[in-house]
Enzyme design. Structure first.
Site, PDB file in Angstrom:
ATOM      1  N   ARG A 196      17.093 -23.494 -44.121  1.00 44.15           N
ATOM      2  CA  ARG A 196      16.142 -24.384 -44.796  1.00 44.15           C
ATOM      3  C   ARG A 196      16.608 -25.831 -44.618  1.00 44.15           C
ATOM      4  O   ARG A 196      17.720 -26.180 -45.000  1.00 44.15           O
ATOM      5  CB  ARG A 196      16.047 -24.025 -46.287  1.00 44.15           C
ATOM      6  CG  ARG A 196      15.170 -24.973 -47.063  1.00 44.15           C
ATOM      7  CD  ARG A 196      14.959 -24.543 -48.515  1.00 44.15           C
ATOM      8  NE  ARG A 196      14.147 -25.559 -49.160  1.00 44.15           N
ATOM      9  CZ  ARG A 196      14.435 -26.147 -50.314  1.00 44.15           C
ATOM     10  NH1 ARG A 196      15.496 -25.794 -51.005  1.00 44.15           N
ATOM     11  NH2 ARG A 196      13.659 -27.088 -50.797  1.00 44.15           N
ATOM     12  N   GLU A 242      17.336 -22.208 -53.348  1.00 40.78           N
ATOM     13  CA  GLU A 242      18.647 -22.854 -53.536  1.00 40.78           C
ATOM     14  C   GLU A 242      19.393 -22.128 -54.627  1.00 40.78           C
ATOM     15  O   GLU A 242      18.807 -21.757 -55.653  1.00 40.78           O
ATOM     16  CB  GLU A 242      18.516 -24.317 -53.989  1.00 40.78           C
ATOM     17  CG  GLU A 242      18.107 -25.286 -52.935  1.00 40.78           C
ATOM     18  CD  GLU A 242      18.017 -26.731 -53.462  1.00 40.78           C
ATOM     19  OE1 GLU A 242      18.751 -27.089 -54.399  1.00 40.78           O
ATOM     20  OE2 GLU A 242      17.183 -27.472 -52.928  1.00 40.78           O
ATOM     21  N   HIS A 298      11.982 -33.972 -49.804  1.00 39.23           N
ATOM     22  CA  HIS A 298      13.165 -33.673 -50.623  1.00 39.23           C
ATOM     23  C   HIS A 298      13.730 -35.013 -51.121  1.00 39.23           C
ATOM     24  O   HIS A 298      14.749 -35.499 -50.620  1.00 39.23           O
ATOM     25  CB  HIS A 298      14.189 -32.888 -49.799  1.00 39.23           C
ATOM     26  CG  HIS A 298      15.182 -32.122 -50.622  1.00 39.23           C
ATOM     27  ND1 HIS A 298      15.340 -30.757 -50.543  1.00 39.23           N
ATOM     28  CD2 HIS A 298      16.074 -32.533 -51.545  1.00 39.23           C
ATOM     29  CE1 HIS A 298      16.297 -30.365 -51.375  1.00 39.23           C
ATOM     30  NE2 HIS A 298      16.762 -31.434 -51.998  1.00 39.23           N
ATOM     31  N   ASN A 345      14.723 -22.699 -57.181  1.00 32.66           N
ATOM     32  CA  ASN A 345      16.090 -23.217 -57.094  1.00 32.66           C
ATOM     33  C   ASN A 345      16.759 -22.945 -58.433  1.00 32.66           C
ATOM     34  O   ASN A 345      16.336 -23.472 -59.455  1.00 32.66           O
ATOM     35  CB  ASN A 345      16.092 -24.743 -56.848  1.00 32.66           C
ATOM     36  CG  ASN A 345      15.488 -25.119 -55.506  1.00 32.66           C
ATOM     37  OD1 ASN A 345      15.176 -24.269 -54.680  1.00 32.66           O
ATOM     38  ND2 ASN A 345      15.313 -26.408 -55.282  1.00 32.66           N
ATOM     39  N   TYR A 366      20.404 -22.824 -60.582  1.00 34.60           N
ATOM     40  CA  TYR A 366      21.830 -23.174 -60.612  1.00 34.60           C
ATOM     41  C   TYR A 366      22.554 -22.720 -61.867  1.00 34.60           C
ATOM     42  O   TYR A 366      23.727 -22.391 -61.820  1.00 34.60           O
ATOM     43  CB  TYR A 366      22.011 -24.697 -60.463  1.00 34.60           C
ATOM     44  CG  TYR A 366      21.795 -25.147 -59.045  1.00 34.60           C
ATOM     45  CD1 TYR A 366      22.838 -25.124 -58.126  1.00 34.60           C
ATOM     46  CD2 TYR A 366      20.541 -25.561 -58.612  1.00 34.60           C
ATOM     47  CE1 TYR A 366      22.639 -25.504 -56.817  1.00 34.60           C
ATOM     48  CE2 TYR A 366      20.327 -25.946 -57.301  1.00 34.60           C
ATOM     49  CZ  TYR A 366      21.380 -25.909 -56.411  1.00 34.60           C
ATOM     50  OH  TYR A 366      21.178 -26.277 -55.100  1.00 34.60           O
ATOM     51  N   GLU A 387      11.506 -29.569 -55.941  1.00 37.06           N
ATOM     52  CA  GLU A 387      11.834 -29.923 -57.327  1.00 37.06           C
ATOM     53  C   GLU A 387      11.064 -31.134 -57.862  1.00 37.06           C
ATOM     54  O   GLU A 387      11.663 -32.181 -58.159  1.00 37.06           O
ATOM     55  CB  GLU A 387      13.336 -30.154 -57.465  1.00 37.06           C
ATOM     56  CG  GLU A 387      14.156 -28.937 -57.080  1.00 37.06           C
ATOM     57  CD  GLU A 387      15.634 -29.063 -57.430  1.00 37.06           C
ATOM     58  OE1 GLU A 387      16.065 -30.156 -57.816  1.00 37.06           O
ATOM     59  OE2 GLU A 387      16.341 -28.056 -57.324  1.00 37.06           O
TER      60      GLU A 387
HETATM   61  C1  GAL Z   1      19.125 -29.567 -56.311  1.00 40.73           C
HETATM   62  C2  GAL Z   1      18.680 -30.393 -55.138  1.00 40.73           C
HETATM   63  C3  GAL Z   1      19.656 -30.404 -54.024  1.00 40.73           C
HETATM   64  C4  GAL Z   1      21.105 -30.415 -54.452  1.00 40.73           C
HETATM   65  C5  GAL Z   1      21.365 -29.447 -55.577  1.00 40.73           C
HETATM   66  C6  GAL Z   1      22.758 -29.479 -56.157  1.00 40.73           C
HETATM   67  O1  GAL Z   1      18.520 -30.030 -57.473  1.00 40.73           O
HETATM   68  O2  GAL Z   1      17.460 -29.921 -54.652  1.00 40.73           O
HETATM   69  O3  GAL Z   1      19.313 -31.472 -53.193  1.00 40.73           O
HETATM   70  O4  GAL Z   1      21.578 -31.675 -54.662  1.00 40.73           O
HETATM   71  O5  GAL Z   1      20.457 -29.659 -56.622  1.00 40.73           O
HETATM   72  O6  GAL Z   1      22.882 -30.386 -57.193  1.00 40.73           O
END
Ligand code: GAL
Length: 472
Positions: free
Chosen positions: A73, A372, A118, A305, A307, A163
């Protein structure tokens, strides 16, 4: 285990890796400008050179091959292709660069997933109001059509906007991302609105003019944490969790997947707050016009995405016009969830499984790509990053459970990121790569982390649904 066609990928974004900020006719974008202003980014770092992927693409390709990825990607730099943001002038060198990247990937049997936007708006368009201006939607649509026309014979997976929440909130409410605006309670909603309009127009363009011939799929990438009430037995916290979901993932996913409009919880809260704070009778949350292309149904898959996870408690309103007041809910960290790397990233692999189930139940069982997911390193460099290796193993196991036990239709997983790169306001101080990049070395040498080796092992074990054995 994993479906036969499962996408095993890694992700990057143009501004974070390419460098070449003025190379071969590229126009400036809002991150070029932002980074060149004093005090915006950690130690005045910038993406002028970054990983220098503009010149070192072949090195990236070696990394991709070393991992055994089936998908990669990447994002296109709008201002590299269209220096002033409009199709009135096309930078052929930019076209050549991305043509080479796409052709090289395909020659190595790697499918590209391409993000059109992005975070890096051409500066010329910022000068005309950027994402706050309603005109941005048609400008974005022209850019998108140009990309479908130019690359769509070979690209089958498209993300229009990455995002929108982060762009809107961090860039226009908190001011910690480009363009650095702090206009609480107003600009983020306007920007989010125009992003949805822009996305929908681009999706309709693809649908009407390119889909039959190119046979690809188009979506937009949502970021979402997994959220749980701080106190599971407290009705206020439960309601606050619902509101928090509505104001984050729901803000963008609800219009696209459920009703064509904002979540009712969001609409009613902002309308009421707008009245209270005296917005001359009008809500700060804009309304969609019936005369424009519909928002509902404009995603061919769900791009997520993920995290981290958070606990939510009721309250947080300060009476002032801002997003926190509007939603009257606050997030807190659960001390039992370890923080690794950056302060905002509690490592909670099982949160991904729960979120996937939530998405299945809330958004009509869509096909999902995890576009992500990752884990950062700060401080002294650790090539043998044992913890991150464990994180990838655990997370992928949770994805397997989501597929097998919860029957979520997950189609792919993209690690963030292929390379250590320019991590926005944190500059190069935060490392998310599967490969380390030495930013002190003019050659920007790339070295695989242990977690990269671990991910490669996982991929080779599960690729193509060859393995029928159970995950350990
Ligand atoms: C996401 C973003 C990425 C990267 C990642 C880690 O929000 O799409 O570009 O920075 O967080 O913080």
């Amino acid at each position: 285990m994993f479906p036969r066609e499962f996408a095993w990928g890694a992700a990057t974004a143009a501004y974070q890796i390419e460098g070449g900020w003025q190379a071969d006719g590229k126009g400036p974008n809002i991150w070029d400008t932002f980074c060149h202003e004093k005090g915006r980014v950690f130690e005045e770092h910038n993406g002028d050179v970054a990983c220098n992927s503009y010149e070192l693409w072949e090195k990236d390709l070696e990394c991709i091959q070393q991992l055994g990825l089936t998908h990669y990607r990447l994002s296109l730099s709008w201002a590299r292709l269209l220096p002033d943001g409009t199709t009135s002038h096309v930078n052929q060198k930019g076209v050549q660069y991305y043509n080479k990247v796409i052709d090289d990937l395909l020659a190595c049997n790697v499918s590209p997933m391409v993000t059109l936007y992005h975070l890096d708006l051409p500066q010329a368009l910022q000068g005309q109001g950027g994402w706050k201006s309603p005109d941005i939607a048609t400008l974005f649509d022209s850019y998108a059509k140009f990309c479908f026309q130019t690359f769509g014979d070979r690209v089958k997976l498209w993300i229009t906007i990455n995002e929108p929440y982060v762009c809107a909130k961090l860039g226009h409410e908190d001011g910690i991302h480009a363009p650095g605006l702090k206009e609480p309670g107003i600009a983020a909603y306007l920007v989010g609105h125009n992003m949805l309009r822009a996305h929908a127009m681009a999706w309709h363009s693809y649908n009407s003019f390119y889909r039959t011939k190119q046979k690809g799929a188009v979506s937009l990438a949502f970021n979402s944490d997994w959220l749980e009430p701080l106190n599971a037995g407290c009705t206020e916290d439960i309601a606050a969790t619902e509101r928090y979901f509505a104001f984050t993932l729901g803000w963008f996913a609800w219009p696209v997947f459920v009703t064509g409009d904002y979540p009712e919880l969001m609409r009613s809260a902002i309308d009421a707050q707008s009245k209270k704070t005296g917005c001359s009778g009008s809500s700060r949350l804009p309304s969609f016009s019936k005369d424009e292309p519909a928002i509902l149904g404009t995603a061919d898959f769900f791009a997520l995405n993920y995290y981290t996870s958070r606990k939510v408690k009721a309250g947080g309103g300060c009476g002032k016009m801002c997003m926190v007041s509007d939603q009257d809910a606050e997030v807190v960290l659960d001390p039992s969830w370890p923080i690794c790397g950056v302060s905002w990233l509690a490592v909670v692999p099982h949160g991904l499984r729960k979120l996937l189930k939530y998405i299945k139940d809330t958004f009509n069982n869509p096909a999902v790509y995890i576009t992500e997911n990752g884990f950062s390193q700060v401080g002294p460099l650790q090539i043998e990053d044992v913890q991150r290796s464990g994180f990838y193993k655990d997370t992928i196991l949770e994805v397997a459970k989501a597929i097998q036990e919860d029957e979520v239709n997950v189609r792919g997983y993209f690690a963030w990121s292929l390379l250590d790169n320019f991590e926005w306001a944190d500059g190069f101080s935060v490392r998310f790569g599967l490969f380390h990049v030495d930013f002190a070395d003019a050659k920007r040498s790339r070295t695989i982390y242990q977690s990269g080796r671990e991910y490669a092992k996982i991929i080779s074990k599960y690729k193509c649904g060859q393995s029928k054995e159970k995950t350990e």
